[in-house]
Write a protein that holds these residues in place. Structure first.
Motif, PDB file in Angstrom:
ATOM      1  N   GLY A  28       0.154   6.091 -20.508  1.00 27.45           N
ATOM      2  CA  GLY A  28      -0.486   6.008 -21.814  1.00 27.45           C
ATOM      3  C   GLY A  28      -1.997   6.029 -21.747  1.00 27.45           C
ATOM      4  N   LEU A  29      -2.565   5.627 -20.600  1.00 28.65           N
ATOM      5  CA  LEU A  29      -4.027   5.629 -20.424  1.00 28.65           C
ATOM      6  C   LEU A  29      -4.422   6.750 -19.468  1.00 28.65           C
ATOM      7  N   GLY A  30      -4.067   7.957 -19.840  1.00 22.48           N
ATOM      8  CA  GLY A  30      -4.335   9.104 -18.989  1.00 22.48           C
ATOM      9  C   GLY A  30      -5.805   9.396 -18.791  1.00 22.48           C
ATOM     10  N   GLN A  31      -6.677   8.845 -19.649  1.00 18.41           N
ATOM     11  CA  GLN A  31      -8.113   9.087 -19.495  1.00 18.41           C
ATOM     12  C   GLN A  31      -8.721   8.257 -18.371  1.00 18.41           C
ATOM     13  N   HIS A  32      -7.982   7.273 -17.854  1.00 18.79           N
ATOM     14  CA  HIS A  32      -8.471   6.434 -16.762  1.00 18.79           C
ATOM     15  C   HIS A  32      -7.760   6.811 -15.465  1.00 18.79           C
ATOM     16  N   GLU A  33      -8.431   6.542 -14.353  1.00 11.26           N
ATOM     17  CA  GLU A  33      -7.833   6.780 -13.039  1.00 11.26           C
ATOM     18  C   GLU A  33      -7.292   5.460 -12.499  1.00 11.26           C
ATOM     19  N   PHE A  34      -6.056   5.480 -12.020  1.00 14.02           N
ATOM     20  CA  PHE A  34      -5.420   4.281 -11.488  1.00 14.02           C
ATOM     21  C   PHE A  34      -5.193   4.438  -9.981  1.00 14.02           C
ATOM     22  N   ASP A  35      -5.548   3.400  -9.243  1.00 15.77           N
ATOM     23  CA  ASP A  35      -5.146   3.256  -7.851  1.00 15.77           C
ATOM     24  C   ASP A  35      -4.156   2.098  -7.792  1.00 15.77           C
ATOM     25  N   ILE A  36      -3.016   2.315  -7.161  1.00 13.90           N
ATOM     26  CA  ILE A  36      -1.956   1.310  -7.150  1.00 13.90           C
ATOM     27  C   ILE A  36      -1.929   0.606  -5.802  1.00 13.90           C
ATOM     28  N   TYR A  37      -1.921  -0.717  -5.846  1.00 10.53           N
ATOM     29  CA  TYR A  37      -1.835  -1.552  -4.659  1.00 10.53           C
ATOM     30  C   TYR A  37      -0.592  -2.416  -4.813  1.00 10.53           C
ATOM     31  N   ALA A  38       0.455  -2.062  -4.071  1.00 10.74           N
ATOM     32  CA  ALA A  38       1.781  -2.649  -4.299  1.00 10.74           C
ATOM     33  C   ALA A  38       2.224  -3.491  -3.111  1.00 10.74           C
ATOM     34  N   LEU A  39       2.706  -4.696  -3.397  1.00  9.35           N
ATOM     35  CA  LEU A  39       3.334  -5.562  -2.407  1.00  9.35           C
ATOM     36  C   LEU A  39       4.841  -5.471  -2.595  1.00  9.35           C
ATOM     37  N   SER A  40       5.568  -5.085  -1.559  1.00 13.41           N
ATOM     38  CA  SER A  40       7.024  -4.974  -1.670  1.00 13.41           C
ATOM     39  C   SER A  40       7.673  -6.255  -1.155  1.00 13.41           C
ATOM     40  N   ARG A  41       8.834  -6.592  -1.745  1.00 12.77           N
ATOM     41  CA  ARG A  41       9.506  -7.854  -1.402  1.00 12.77           C
ATOM     42  C   ARG A  41      10.587  -7.691  -0.347  1.00 12.77           C
ATOM     43  N   THR A  42      11.230  -6.537  -0.307  1.00 12.39           N
ATOM     44  CA  THR A  42      12.338  -6.355   0.629  1.00 12.39           C
ATOM     45  C   THR A  42      12.268  -4.967   1.251  1.00 12.39           C
ATOM     46  N   GLU A  43      12.900  -4.836   2.407  1.00 13.84           N
ATOM     47  CA  GLU A  43      12.990  -3.526   3.059  1.00 13.84           C
ATOM     48  C   GLU A  43      13.818  -2.571   2.221  1.00 13.84           C
ATOM     49  N   ARG A  44      14.840  -3.098   1.559  1.00 15.56           N
ATOM     50  CA  ARG A  44      15.696  -2.258   0.716  1.00 15.56           C
ATOM     51  C   ARG A  44      14.904  -1.657  -0.433  1.00 15.56           C
ATOM     52  N   GLN A  45      13.979  -2.431  -0.990  1.00 19.71           N
ATOM     53  CA  GLN A  45      13.173  -1.912  -2.094  1.00 19.71           C
ATOM     54  C   GLN A  45      12.353  -0.708  -1.657  1.00 19.71           C
ATOM     55  N   GLU A  46      11.779  -0.770  -0.481  1.00 22.26           N
ATOM     56  CA  GLU A  46      11.007   0.367   0.013  1.00 22.26           C
ATOM     57  C   GLU A  46      11.910   1.557   0.315  1.00 22.26           C
ATOM     58  N   ALA A  47      13.112   1.273   0.827  1.00 24.09           N
ATOM     59  CA  ALA A  47      14.026   2.361   1.175  1.00 24.09           C
ATOM     60  C   ALA A  47      14.543   3.091  -0.057  1.00 24.09           C
ATOM     61  N   GLU A  48      14.622   2.404  -1.199  1.00 27.02           N
ATOM     62  CA  GLU A  48      15.123   3.034  -2.423  1.00 27.02           C
ATOM     63  C   GLU A  48      14.147   4.036  -3.011  1.00 27.02           C
ATOM     64  N   PRO A  52       8.399   8.774  -9.848  1.00 28.75           N
ATOM     65  CA  PRO A  52       7.411   9.870  -9.907  1.00 28.75           C
ATOM     66  C   PRO A  52       6.167   9.392 -10.640  1.00 28.75           C
ATOM     67  N   LEU A  53       5.012   9.679 -10.074  1.00 30.48           N
ATOM     68  CA  LEU A  53       3.759   9.148 -10.607  1.00 30.48           C
ATOM     69  C   LEU A  53       3.008  10.212 -11.396  1.00 30.48           C
ATOM     70  N   PRO A  54       2.301   9.812 -12.446  1.00 32.59           N
ATOM     71  CA  PRO A  54       1.525  10.771 -13.245  1.00 32.59           C
ATOM     72  C   PRO A  54       0.272  11.221 -12.494  1.00 32.59           C
ATOM     73  N   PRO A  55      -0.369  12.285 -12.956  1.00 34.07           N
ATOM     74  CA  PRO A  55      -1.516  12.834 -12.220  1.00 34.07           C
ATOM     75  C   PRO A  55      -2.749  11.935 -12.211  1.00 34.07           C
ATOM     76  N   ASN A  56      -2.832  10.950 -13.114  1.00 34.07           N
ATOM     77  CA  ASN A  56      -4.018  10.092 -13.115  1.00 34.07           C
ATOM     78  C   ASN A  56      -3.923   8.946 -12.115  1.00 34.07           C
ATOM     79  N   VAL A  57      -2.874   8.923 -11.289  1.00 31.62           N
ATOM     80  CA  VAL A  57      -2.794   7.975 -10.176  1.00 31.62           C
ATOM     81  C   VAL A  57      -3.483   8.602  -8.975  1.00 31.62           C
TER      82      VAL A  57
END
Length: 576
Positions: A28-48, A52-57
């Motif tokens: 919804g905020l396509g006019q801004h650029e987002f950098d994502i910093y993600a902490l994952s909780r489980t190995e399964r979460q990363e494996a799943e 798909p990310l929008p172009p402003n990431v």
């Protein structure tokens, strides 16, 4: 504007918390650029995998909380001593009991505790950046000894004084896991240091990178909590946890919440219920802005505009099957309803949540068979059974909208609830609702449905009967509910609110750097024109009512009344 979006156990992963509203916010905020910093909780979460990310990431940086990455740094005696001293300060802040006579009924942290905790936290972060090896230091025998010494101190928490070695080891392991973000390489000028704003999508561990970006680079921090992290910790602590461990971990999360609230430039609770928790935990009221969750209304449009064409004798419940939803009380209430309305039906739509939910669903089925022995065994389809247990995805209920449309009245029977998502979805569908008074239920429906006390089957039955017998009232409440949901709880409302907050926070943050292009020339309009120099005129407006007195800098020693008006910023000083 470049936003550093901080997440824990959610976006951009396919599974986890807050992934949907984060995705809607970024798109919804396509006019801004987002950098994502993600902490994952489980190995399964990363494996799943990831969404798909929008172009402003711009970029995605991830780090696991489920495993430690020890760089096995070899430290000298002096460095080990500095680690031990910083950890000892942290442990002392956790173990220190309030002063005699201090209020005991609030989860907020006192000023000395908060200062001590914050100082130790940032010292550990600086050591991790300069020396490395924080994971090993937090796991070391010296850390356990420091924790034990703090528990044996004269003013230690009563529950922590008798902590034994297994309990100290368990507490130290939890602290090491919670403090893993301190060891990340995210705080340099070309990473989080290049952001204009950090937006943490939860409190607690998710906000730690934002705290450090603020500490190292002066990046302003905005914290969103749709479920208060400290409250979730209290509710999620197992009764089997030893008292010493429970006390120490509660103290840690309490102090971390207080530090996050103190350092954040803005805090956005998702409802008033969460806001009250944040205030009790020390959040400044001037920093709080309630932003309701944004939900996709389009998929409910057809049902909502079609009106109420369901069986007027059918009640429907939609959600995750788990003990907190109190389906037992709902089944007992329905037994009372059947005495007054023998043709009434109840459709329970939802899947169980984990092993506990599966066991609870089996218990509910057995109770249904017991309450209606002459009519059903609790497993037959609608039409054969006054109570049916169904799931979304079949030919009759292909989606959520059809599930809500299956009943004339939607019921929520929970004993614990944060923001009632299922209730708002029913409002989008134009359905009259009967709910228990828990969490943010009253705030969400705002008078467009009936509310009864939790764990009260008789009251729940009477409210349901009142709506089943009055179709005009159902239609009136359903229309009002849909209008309220469209006004307050749409994605558009949520995105607009955060867009305005981003501008507000950045405009009151000092200009830290001059941005240049590839040739080294300054970029025009790289900094918002409304950016302010820090000063007393950037303080929040005072509330109306009794005036306060303030000292006017540079005007002698005479006190002046604080009017709450902001001093205008000269163009030559305030805009760049």
């Amino acid at each position: 504007m470049r936003i550093g979006l901080l997440t824990e156990g959610g976006y951009p992963y396919v599974s986890g918390d807050a992934r949907l509203w984060c995705d809607r916010l970024v798109r919804g905020l396509g006019q801004h650029e987002f950098d994502i910093y993600a902490l994952s909780r489980t190995e399964r979460q990363e494996a799943e995998g990831r969404l798909p990310l929008p172009p402003n990431v711009g970029r995605v940086r991830t780090a696991p909380l489920w495993t430690a990455r020890d760089d096995r740094a070899a430290h000298g005696r002096r460095t080990r001593r500095r680690y031990a001293e910083a950890y000892a300060e942290l442990a002392a802040a956790l173990c220190t009991a309030p002063e005699p006579g201090a209020p005991q009924d609030t989860p907020g942290a006192s000023a000395p505790e908060a200062d001590r905790f914050g100082s130790a936290l940032y010292t550990l972060a600086e050591l991790a950046r300069d020396e490395g090896g924080l994971t090993g230091a937090l796991r070391s025998e010296a850390a356990v000894r420091a924790l034990e010494q703090a528990c044996r101190a004269p003013r230690a928490l009563r529950a922590a004084r008798g902590a034994r070695v297994p309990e100290l080891l368990r507490t130290a392991a939890h602290l090491e896991r919670a403090l893993r973000p301190l060891s990340l390489d995210w705080y340099e000028d070309d990473v989080l240091g290049s952001a204009d704003l950090c937006h943490a999508t939860a409190g607690g561990t998710a906000a730690l990178p934002g705290l450090l970006a603020r500490h190292f680079a002066g990046i302003p921090l905005l914290v969103t909590e749709y479920g208060v992290h400290l409250r979730a910790h209290y509710l999620g602590t197992s009764p089997e946890t030893p008292p010493a461990v429970r006390a120490l971990l509660a103290s840690f999360h309490r102090l971390l919440a207080a530090e996050v609230y103190r350092r954040a430039a803005c805090i956005t609770p998702g409802n008033t219920h969460a806001r009250r928790w944040q205030e009790r935990c020390g959040a400044d009221k001037a920093k709080l802005r309630t932003v309701y969750p944004g939900m996709e209304a389009a998929r409910f449009t057809e049902v909502g505009e079609a009106g109420d064409h369901a069986d007027p004798r059918t009640l429907v419940w939609v959600g995750r099957v788990e003990p907190a939803k109190d389906l037992i009380s709902l089944l007992h209430a329905f037994a009372e309803i059947r005495k007054e309305e023998p043709r009434a039906r109840l459709r329970i739509v939802g899947a169980p949540a984990g092993a506990v939910g599966t066991a609870y669903l089996g218990h509910c089925r057995a109770l249904a068979a017991q309450l209606f022995p002459d009519e059903a065994d609790g497993v037959h389809d609608v039409g054969d059974n006054p109570v049916s247990f169904e799931d979304i995805g079949g030919p009759e209920l292909p989606g959520l909208a059809e599930a809500y449309a299956a009943g004339a009245v939607v019921v929520l029977s929970s004993v614990v609830e944060g923001f009632p998502i299922s209730l708002v979805e029913a409002m989008f569908c134009g359905r009259a609702t009967v709910s228990t008074d828990v969490g943010a239920v009253v705030e969400a429906i705002g008078g467009t449905g009936l509310v009864v006390p939790p764990r009260n089957p008789r009251a729940l039955a009477e409210a349901c009967l009142a709506l089943l017998r009055d179709p005009e009232r159902r239609e009136r409440l359903g229309a009002a509910a849909r209008a309220r949901a469209l006004e307050l709880f749409t994605v558009e409302q949520n995105v607009t609110a955060f867009h305005d907050l981003y501008l507000e926070v950045v405009s009151h943050s000092p200009v830290r750097r001059v941005l240049v292009d590839a040739d080294g020339e300054p970029l025009p309009f790289a900094v918002p024109a409304e950016a302010h120099l820090p000063g007393h005129w950037t303080a929040p407006r005072l509330p109306r009512g009794r005036p306060r007195w303030a000292w006017a800098p540079g005007e002698g020693t005479a006190p002046v009344r604080a009017t709450g008006l902001q001093k205008p910023v000269p163009a030559a000083e305030g805009a760049r």
